[in-house]
Design an enzyme around this catalytic site. Structure first.
Site, short mmCIF file in Angstrom:
data_model
loop_
_atom_site.label_atom_id
_atom_site.label_comp_id
_atom_site.label_asym_id
_atom_site.label_seq_id
_atom_site.Cartn_x
_atom_site.Cartn_y
_atom_site.Cartn_z
N PHE A 1 -45.22 128.22 96.89
CA PHE A 1 -44.20 127.70 95.96
C PHE A 1 -43.38 126.58 96.57
O PHE A 1 -42.73 125.83 95.86
CB PHE A 1 -43.28 128.84 95.49
N LYS A 2 -43.41 126.45 97.90
CA LYS A 2 -42.60 125.41 98.53
C LYS A 2 -43.00 124.01 98.08
O LYS A 2 -42.19 123.09 98.14
CB LYS A 2 -42.66 125.55 100.05
N ASP A 3 -44.25 123.84 97.61
CA ASP A 3 -44.66 122.54 97.08
C ASP A 3 -43.84 122.13 95.86
O ASP A 3 -43.69 120.94 95.59
CB ASP A 3 -46.14 122.58 96.65
#
Ligand SMILES: *Cc1c(COP(=O)(O)O)cnc(C)c1O
Length: 475
Positions: free
Chosen positions: A119-121
């Site tokens: 999810f960091k993208d």
């Protein structure tokens, strides 16, 4: 919109002024001076917007020093179907963050279809484009120095690769990341990306970053920047998908929704808190931890007692192996009525290795007003949840998402929609999936064989002088 420090001793600044930095000079974290408030009509106008249009509707309320047209261009360039392309289970990439219905009122929110499968993208890709824009406009450059045990470093590198004015120096513990994570990072051939494999553990890498950052003269001369989890740009970008999910699982704004969030540094769930403060009808925000359960302990007892790196367990949901939640101060600042003297006093205890108890003065009793509840999961429960999810819904989830789903089930009342945030794809944590299911998880075709690509990295001892020399030679 100005941004203030939780510790109250730094000047208020604009969005672009805080974008490239980390902590405020007084050691606090930046927050907007007030949260934009959305009316029922505002929410209705947002319902049905595409991800990029929704992101603009929300972010433009927080950003007033980038012209609207430019902000729109940056957002449109970031949230594209071909950037978040690794969809599964028949979902459409055009949704950017599609929801997957597991059963009536129980959903997964797919946040991990971006280039590094976590999810960091979602936030980091925006940060890459914002950084490039602001640096180009001001004729500046930056050298980002970071330490990673896997997810943050790869997300940062894929967001910053090829960007003008930006170099990334990423330290990781030599031979300690998974083969897949190593291959993802080290196979990048971009001139502006420098992978440094440190002979040591993650804490050694972090100590090197701290030592360089504490050298003010070096930091200024070599324009050392950071993209760590306290960066405000990352938090605010994450607010958007709470709205997207809310609209996806409700028909009108009178309905409430619960979110379960696999948590480590409290960045993801902090964005949910902000969405709720803006008026998004969220009932519960469920903080799900693994065996590193400092946050679960706080939300159950009112005592925040960070454990220190020597007492951090290495688990099969490694991106949540955190015992001091760097964004937690943002929530506590709101909880204590935005009293910066109080916040400063609490963190002077934390920063000197202590803990604090919020039962006095009625603060802990107020937690319910903010919707927060919590729970934790362990290895056996994680494995069990992965197996059950496969058997019951024919869906394979990763270990972090499994922690979120395990804890969600304790609060799921079947009448209120429950959204579990999927924070990584199972392909990223193959070994744990093989342990749970006996099979290697499906991997996006574009990443097949990534382990055999040529790798570009430098091995280095755990020495601040060596990384300084390396930065000097490569800038
Ligand atoms: C970073 C990460 C988390 C924890 O998110 P925080 O914002 O630090 O709470 C959870 N799962 C995965 C897969 C991650 O990469």
């Amino acid at each position: 919109m100005k941004y203030i420090s939780t510790r109250g001793q730094s000047p208020a600044l604009s969005f672009s002024q805080i974008l490239l930095g980390g902590l405020a000079p007084d050691g606090g974290l930046y927050l907007p001076e007030r949260y934009p408030q959305l009316s029922d009509a505002d929410l209705s106008a947002m319902r049905g917007l595409s991800y990029a249009d929704l992101a603009f509707a929300i972010l433009s309320r927080f950003v007033d020093d980038i012209p609207a047209n430019d902000l729109k261009t940056i957002i449109d360039k970031t949230y594209r179907a071909d950037v978040y392309a690794y969809t599964r289970n028949g979902q459409s990439a055009a949704d950017i963050t599609p929801t997957l219905k597991l059963e009536e009122n129980l959903y997964l929110l797919s946040l991990s279809n971006g280039p590094t499968l976590a999810f960091k993208d979602m936030a980091m890709q925006l940060l890459g484009n914002l950084f490039e824009y602001v640096l180009t406009k001001e004729g500046k450059t930056t050298n980002i120095l970071g330490a990673t045990s896997g997810d943050t470093g790869s997300a940062a590198e894929y967001a910053m690769r090829g960007k003008k004015g930006i170099r990334v120096f990423m330290l990781s513990p030599h031979k300690k990341m998974s083969r897949f994570q190593t291959a993802q990072m080290f196979s990048l051939q971009d001139d502006n990306i420098f992978n440094i494999a440190v002979n040591g553990v993650f804490d050694d890498c972090q100590d090197m970053v701290k030592a360089v950052s504490n050298d003010a003269a070096f930091k200024a001369q070599y324009k050392i920047g950071a993209v760590n989890s306290i960066n405000w740009g990352r938090i605010v970008a994450q607010v958007v998908y709470y709205f997207k999910a809310y609209f996806a699982v409700t028909q009108d704004n009178s309905q409430k929704v619960d979110f379960s969030v696999p948590s480590g540094n409290f960045g993801n769930v902090c964005a949910g808190h902000i969405a709720r403060m803006m008026g998004l009808p969220i009932d519960k925000l469920i903080v799900a931890t693994n065996e590193n359960d400092v946050l679960d302990e706080f939300f159950k007892t009112g005592v925040y007692s960070p454990r220190g790196s020597a007492n951090t367990y290495h688990t099969s949901s490694p991106s949540m192996d955190i015992s001091k939640a760097s964004n937690f101060e943002r929530f506590v600042f709101d909880l204590v009525g935005r009293d910066s003297d109080k916040t400063r006093a609490l963190w002077s205890k934390v920063d000197s290795g202590g803990n604090f108890d919020l039962n006095a003065d009625g603060y802990f009793a107020k937690i319910a007003d903010y919707g927060f509840v919590s729970g934790s999961s362990n290895h056996a429960q994680r494995m069990q949840t992965i197996r059950e999810t496969k058997a019951k819904y024919d869906v394979v989830i990763d270990t972090h998402t499994a922690d979120g789903l395990k804890v969600a089930k304790a609060y799921f009342d079947k009448n209120t929609p429950m959204v579990v945030l999927e924070t990584a794809l199972p392909a990223k944590f193959e070994d744990a999936i093989v342990e749970a299911l006996g099979d290697v998880p499906e991997r996006p075709a574009a990443l097949a064989g990534i382990e055999s690509l040529p790798q570009r990295f430098t091995v280095m001892d755990a020495s601040a002088d060596q990384i300084k020399d390396f930065i000097i030679k490569n800038t």
